[in-house]
Enzyme design. Structure first.
Site, mmCIF file in Angstrom:
data_model
loop_
_atom_site.group_PDB
_atom_site.id
_atom_site.type_symbol
_atom_site.label_atom_id
_atom_site.label_comp_id
_atom_site.label_asym_id
_atom_site.label_seq_id
_atom_site.Cartn_x
_atom_site.Cartn_y
_atom_site.Cartn_z
ATOM 1 N N ARG A 12 0.880 -1.326 -0.058
ATOM 2 C CA ARG A 12 0.030 0.042 -0.044
ATOM 3 C C ARG A 12 0.798 1.243 0.053
ATOM 4 N NH1 ARG A 12 -5.369 -0.998 1.465
ATOM 5 N NH2 ARG A 12 -5.764 -3.138 2.480
ATOM 6 N N LYS B 27 -6.126 -23.561 13.523
ATOM 7 C CA LYS B 27 -5.031 -23.683 14.121
ATOM 8 C C LYS B 27 -4.333 -22.467 15.221
ATOM 9 C CE LYS B 27 -2.270 -21.537 11.336
ATOM 10 N NZ LYS B 27 -1.165 -20.633 11.290
ATOM 11 N N ASN C 238 0.773 -15.693 16.759
ATOM 12 C CA ASN C 238 -0.512 -15.947 17.580
ATOM 13 C C ASN C 238 0.076 -16.663 18.887
ATOM 14 O OD1 ASN C 238 -3.057 -15.561 16.035
ATOM 15 N ND2 ASN C 238 -1.787 -16.716 14.576
#
Length: 357
Positions: free
Chosen positions: A51, A207, A272
């Site tokens: 971007r 997951k 995560n």
């Protein structure tokens, strides 16, 4: 290098017979950059869309993605662009590595310009408002375009470092599978094929939930026995949910299922896992997210999957416990307690008849 078109592919292409497919990766995060670099290294005419024009210019000058992969030099042939029309016109494959919350918006933007014969999602997530998978969004926004999803245990830094890795390209189109294998397969990166699009996609999205749980557990220094229980009960939850979504639970025995689950749940490189570790260390979700500086899809997925599981009456105790810990202030011990509930259920549930799961 011979000129080549997507539609020229009629059979799998050997690794030593590379020809120049035109590849664009939308999204300059760590995984998108790693896939773009692989395609460029394989001799494909490769662009990566970012971007921010200044960032794209910097990558073209330095051949380094300083924000996401500062320790690795990119292929000199890889071109970064910030013009979306330029990025998607006259390309053979578009690989979309955009976070799930922006995925649909980017597809809407490229729809007037796209001439690609294939659009493939690299995003592991679920759209919040609609509970749509990325393949569903591609079908809705680009209904005439062949599509697929790419998912597996693909930690970007390991791929960039040249460590042997593998992934799965899932598509109803054999041609799409061949083309992506042709673009990305190498001596150190193996690309397997599948026609279970939702199964592969679910493995990649679900997951992330359990990586957050494992990160929290790591902060509490849980033992190997507990880690093993989290992994195997996570696989049971994933397969139960997959059956309700019409996926083949056996897909979860492959790279896109247990392979991705194992890698993400055991690696401090996983976003995560990192956000889970921060939460387990006493930080708030806002503090943990700010510290990470990248999107952790698992947090959004916990919210979406918990709601859908309640709607479908799917038993997902780890997901429920995570939601309570993160959003309702429950003690992290609840995650461990969730592993011990519900008596003597079968160990390997996804091989049972569906009515017994």
């Amino acid at each position: 290098m011979a000129e080549f078109k997507f539609t020229d592919l009629v059979e799998p292409v050997a690794v030593d017979k590379k020809t120049a497919l035109r590849i664009t990766v939308l999204g300059g995060g760590s995984f998108g950059t790693a896939m773009a670099n692989l395609a460029a290294r394989n001799g494909c005419d490769t662009m990566i869309w970012i971007r921010d024009a200044e960032t794209a210019e910097e990558i073209n000058k330095t051949h380094i993605n300083k924000r996401y992969l500062p320790d690795f030099t990119l292929e000199s042939s890889l071109r970064a662009v910030s013009d979306l029309e330029q990025a998607v016109c006259d390309r053979d494959i578009i690989l979309v590595a955009i976070p799930s919350h922006s995925f649909r918006d980017v597809l809407k933007q490229i729809a007037p310009y796209i001439t690609a014969q294939a659009v493939v999602s690299l995003t592991k997530g679920i759209e919040a408002k609609t509970f749509s998978f990325m393949s569903d969004i591609i079908r809705e926004e680009l209904p005439e375009v062949p599509y697929g999803v790419l998912s597996g245990p693909n930690l970007a830094k390991e791929i960039m470092a040249g460590m042997p890795s593998g992934t799965v390209i899932a598509s109803d189109s054999e041609l799409v599978r061949y083309a992506v294998q042709h673009a990305l397969h190498s001596a150190l990166f193996r690309v397997f094929g599948s026609d279970d699009v939702h199964g592969v996609e679910l493995g990649g999205a679900l997951k992330n939930i359990y990586a957050v749980a494992m990160g929290i557990g790591a902060a509490y220094k849980i033992g190997e026995n507990t880690k093993s229980m989290i992994l195997t009960r996570a696989l049971a939850e994933m397969s139960r949910f997959a059956v309700k979504q019409g996926a083949n639970p056996l897909t979860f025995l492959g790279l896109s299922g247990v392979g991705d689950l194992f890698a993400t749940c055991n690696s401090p490189l996983s976003r995560n896992y990192q956000i889970g570790y921060a939460l387990g260390s006493g930080k708030t979700l806002e503090q943990a997210s700010k510290e990470l500086g990248q999107t952790a899809e698992g947090i959004n997925t916990i919210v979406q999957v918990r709601g859908k599981a309640q709607e479908l009456d799917v038993y997902m105790p780890i997901t429920n416990a995570l939601y309570e810990v993160i959003f309702e202030g429950a003690p992290p011990l609840n995650i461990a307690l969730s592993l011990m509930k519900n008596g003597h259920r079968s160990d390997v549930e996804f091989v049972l008849p569906h009515h017994e799961v």
